[in-house]
Design a protein around this motif. Structure first.
Motif, short mmCIF file in Angstrom:
data_model
loop_
_atom_site.label_atom_id
_atom_site.label_comp_id
_atom_site.label_asym_id
_atom_site.label_seq_id
_atom_site.Cartn_x
_atom_site.Cartn_y
_atom_site.Cartn_z
N UNK A 146 0.84 -1.20 0.00
CA UNK A 146 0.00 0.00 0.00
C UNK A 146 0.87 1.25 0.00
N UNK A 147 0.26 2.35 -0.39
CA UNK A 147 0.95 3.63 -0.31
C UNK A 147 0.98 4.11 1.13
N UNK A 148 2.06 4.79 1.48
CA UNK A 148 2.16 5.43 2.78
C UNK A 148 2.66 6.86 2.58
N UNK A 149 2.34 7.71 3.54
CA UNK A 149 2.79 9.10 3.46
C UNK A 149 4.31 9.14 3.44
N UNK A 150 4.85 9.88 2.47
CA UNK A 150 6.31 9.99 2.33
C UNK A 150 6.91 10.64 3.57
N UNK A 154 7.04 14.57 4.36
CA UNK A 154 5.93 14.60 5.30
C UNK A 154 4.58 14.77 4.59
N UNK A 155 4.53 14.26 3.37
CA UNK A 155 3.26 14.27 2.65
C UNK A 155 2.96 15.54 1.88
N UNK A 156 3.94 16.45 1.78
CA UNK A 156 3.68 17.69 1.04
C UNK A 156 3.95 17.53 -0.45
N UNK A 157 4.80 16.58 -0.81
CA UNK A 157 5.17 16.39 -2.21
C UNK A 157 6.31 17.28 -2.65
N UNK A 158 6.65 18.26 -1.82
CA UNK A 158 7.72 19.21 -2.16
C UNK A 158 9.04 18.82 -1.49
N UNK A 213 4.62 12.95 -5.45
CA UNK A 213 3.31 12.33 -5.22
C UNK A 213 2.90 12.36 -3.77
N UNK A 214 3.83 12.62 -2.87
CA UNK A 214 3.60 12.66 -1.42
C UNK A 214 3.41 11.27 -0.83
#
Length: 378
Positions: A146-150, A154-158, A213-214
């Motif tokens: 499954x996908x998890x928050x990077x 921290x999930x911003x994608x930046x 993609x975050x």
């Protein structure tokens, strides 16, 4: 224009449909085919355009009257008209109706926008267990991809140290308004921003770990508590174990579908367990204390002398636990099967003949006597 579907057929309604029926049909189909609910599905996007165009015409009394008289020709853009689809303008219905139906809010008020928090997607997997495990319940470990928050961004994608910029094309709303001059005047429609794809932000420096993609794909191990009494095909929902949400939205759920291996003795029907118990000819004739298996300890049962094959014995409360109420269980339903001895030796055959004579039975003429009863008297 010749290949264009009839607007009434597009919405699945009759030509005599009233306003409420038209609106209801449109709401259902808009919810089903909306691009935000079918991302990447071009056929759904095309269908949504057709449905929106049909509703635009049929929901307006004047347009509908014109369409009923002249058909699609009255709105042919090549002739200066043009009802248009959702993305082409010409839509004068209340856009908040769609977003209220599909997303539970509107794009102009306090409702949720696409650029706001979004719940993560649900995941599905399966788990095979034994019949015994379904009876007693079991805890199993499963592995899910499954996908998890990077963790890097921290999930911003930046990229760490940078931040996403507000989209200048839509002003950060994720939506853009389009105006078009048509046969009926200037029409306005609202669509997902073509630059930020509805996100409201533009990532200039994407995170190197997740490529903007975050999220990152990982395998994770989870413990699943399988309740006693579960049936094959039923699912267990693990809340919050699905895909992570976006923009602070909650995670989705994980649905684990259970498949139960068949048992070599018992057959399940609801919460009852069925089986066949063999009984010897002598036991059935004289009566006997037999043992009937259950999923726990075997049960003793006395059969009467002269028991016939097909006799059913029910043992209450020894069947499958009810998955919703483990304190309640089904029954054991045992069908007795009297086995006829085979490969008799000469002494055994003679004893059976003597038994038949003692009973006054002519076993050699029995078959002929049976068919004699079937003869039709003239």
């Amino acid at each position: 224009m010749a290949n264009k579907a009839d607007y009434y057929d597009t919405l699945g309604i009759s030509k005599g449909a009233g306003e409420d029926e038209i609106k209801k049909a449109y709401r259902n189909m808009a919810k089903k085919y909306h691009p935000d609910a079918n991302q990447g599905d071009e056929s759904a996007e095309k269908k949504f355009k057709e449905v929106s165009e049909a509703y635009d015409v049929l929901s307006d009394a004047k347009k509908r009257e014109t369409y009923d008289r002249f058909g699609h020709a009255a709105f042919d853009q090549s002739a200066g008209g043009g009802a248009g689809g959702f993305y082409g303008g010409g839509m004068n219905f209340d856009m908040s109706d769609i977003f209220e139906t599909v997303f539970g809010g509107d794009i102009f008020g306090s409702g949720r926008r696409r650029s706001g928090p979004r719940r993560g997607a649900d995941l599905q997997t399966s788990l095979k267990i034994t019949f015994e495990e379904s009876f007693f319940g079991v805890e199993k470990e499963i592995q899910v991809s499954a996908n998890e928050t990077c963790e890097t961004c921290k999930g911003t994608g930046s990229k760490p140290g940078s931040a996403a910029e507000s989209c200048k094309q839509c002003g950060g709303s994720g939506q853009e308004r389009v105006h078009q001059q048509t046969l009926f005047g200037t029409m306005a429609s609202v669509r997902t921003c073509s630059l930020c794809k509805g996100e409201g932000k533009i990532i200039r420096n994407p995170c190197q770990t997740c490529k903007g993609t975050a999220k990152v794909r990982k395998n994770k191990k989870l413990q699943v508590a399988v309740p006693k009494g579960i049936e094959s095909g039923q699912s267990i929902r693990l809340s919050g174990r699905g895909e992570p949400g976006e923009k602070g939205g909650p995670s989705g759920d994980l649905l684990v579908t259970i498949y139960v291996s068949p048992h070599n003795v018992f057959k399940r029907n609801g919460d009852d367990l069925y089986l066949e118990v063999p009984v010897t000819f002598v036991q059935a004739a004289l009566g006997y204390d037999i043992t009937i298996p259950t999923m726990a300890d075997p049960e003793r049962h006395t059969i009467k002398a002269g028991t016939q094959t097909g006799t059913v014995v029910t043992i209450k409360g020894k069947g499958m636990p009810n998955v919703r109420n483990p304190k309640s269980s089904g029954n054991i339903v045992a069908t007795l099967k009297v086995s006829v001895p085979t490969n008799l030796n000469e002494k055994q055959k003679q004893l059976l003949k003597e038994f038949a004579e003692e009973m006054g039975e002519d076993y050699q003429d029995h078959k002929r006597g049976f068919f004699d009863k079937l003869k039709i008297k003239k």
